[in-house]
Design an enzyme around this catalytic site. Structure first.
Site, short mmCIF file in Angstrom:
data_model
loop_
_atom_site.label_atom_id
_atom_site.label_comp_id
_atom_site.label_asym_id
_atom_site.label_seq_id
_atom_site.Cartn_x
_atom_site.Cartn_y
_atom_site.Cartn_z
N ASP A 13 50.95 52.20 -14.25
CA ASP A 13 49.94 53.04 -13.62
C ASP A 13 48.94 52.16 -12.88
O ASP A 13 48.85 50.95 -13.14
CB ASP A 13 49.25 53.86 -14.72
CG ASP A 13 48.11 54.68 -14.19
OD1 ASP A 13 48.32 55.49 -13.27
OD2 ASP A 13 46.97 54.50 -14.69
N ASP A 15 45.22 53.35 -11.50
CA ASP A 15 43.81 53.58 -11.86
C ASP A 15 43.62 53.49 -13.37
O ASP A 15 44.23 54.24 -14.13
CB ASP A 15 43.37 54.96 -11.38
CG ASP A 15 43.45 55.10 -9.88
OD1 ASP A 15 42.40 55.08 -9.23
OD2 ASP A 15 44.58 55.24 -9.36
N ASP A 175 47.24 54.28 -19.16
CA ASP A 175 45.96 54.31 -19.85
C ASP A 175 45.52 55.70 -20.27
O ASP A 175 44.48 55.84 -20.92
CB ASP A 175 44.87 53.72 -18.95
CG ASP A 175 44.52 54.65 -17.79
OD1 ASP A 175 45.41 54.95 -16.99
OD2 ASP A 175 43.36 55.08 -17.70
#
Length: 244
Positions: A13, A15, A175
């Site tokens: 990922d 961001d 995250d």
């Protein structure tokens, strides 16, 4: 959930996992609100909307600012945000510690690497270039690369197809709850960084396969679980994968 098969690909990922983009996004959102002559929202409020794509973030910002009734055209609000975000993108945020070292180690170990993000291509590609991370990645699957975004599994499957890897031979590092849901739907293990944008419950509340302090921990973790490229399993000499 430990896989017996060798992992050939690591999907990552953007961001909150590789780059702390919240400062850029919050500034753009509040510039948008300022253009509509409304009070800026707190940093924590806007950053809590990150992860499900730009249209969702803009909609949530408008709802929270109670300005939906004052903006007749949602596409106009999105265009205003995108204009400001194009100016703030990569200007205030930073690459998280351990990301460069982790990507370099994964690449040297022979993994094919992809960034799978819900951020639009026009924002994700220049951000990866500006941050110096694009050279480590074989593939970028952005939020508008295909018709679906995470938490749907298709972006992860699409990245695997582009990398020539099977989902069961791949893992996702992320995250957020969106990453966990996407990985579970795609049938692959998911490792969550302890920092980032995990939501109110924090990273400890996410049903992932393991929590990691940084991407630098991934190579050793994957090796412990037997998730190593077939080439490396046969020969422990690291190789640099061909760039796609």
């Amino acid at each position: 959930m430990v896989r017996d098969s060798h992992a050939h690909a690591v999907l990552i990922d953007l961001d909150g996992t590789m780059i702390d983009t919240a400062p850029d996004i919050v500034d753009a959102a509040n510039r948008m609100l300022g253009e509509f002559r409304l009070t800026p929202l707190p940093f924590a409020t806007v950053s809590g909307f990150i992860g499900k794509g730009v249209p969702n973030l803009v909609r949530r910002v408008l709802q929270t600012a109670r300005m939906e009734e004052r903006v007749d055209d949602a596409a106009h609000a999105l265009a205003v945000f995108n204009r400001h975000y194009a100016e703030t993108n990569g200007r205030l945020g930073h690459v998280f510690p351990g990301v460069v070292a982790g990507l370099d180690a994964l690449q040297r170990c022979g993994y094919r690497l992809a960034c799978v993000t819900n951020k639009p291509q026009a924002l994700a590609a220049p951000l990866l270039l500006m941050s110096g991370l694009s050279g480590y990645l074989d593939v970028l699957v952005a939020g508008d690369s295909i018709a679906e975004m995470k938490p749907e599994p298709e972006p992860l499957w699409h990245a695997c197809r582009l990398l020539g890897a099977k989902p069961e031979q791949s893992v996702l590092a992320g995250d957020s709850p969106v990453d966990v849901a996407a990985a579970h739907a795609a049938g692959m293990p998911v490792f969550i960084v302890r920092y980032g944008y995990a939501g109110p419950g924090g990273s400890e509340a996410l049903a992932c396969d393991a929590l990691i302090d940084s991407l630098e921990a991934l190579p050793a973790l994957l090796a412990e679980r037997g998730c190593v490229p077939a080439e490396r399993a046969a020969s422990l000499s690291p190789r640099r994968p061909e760039q796609g």
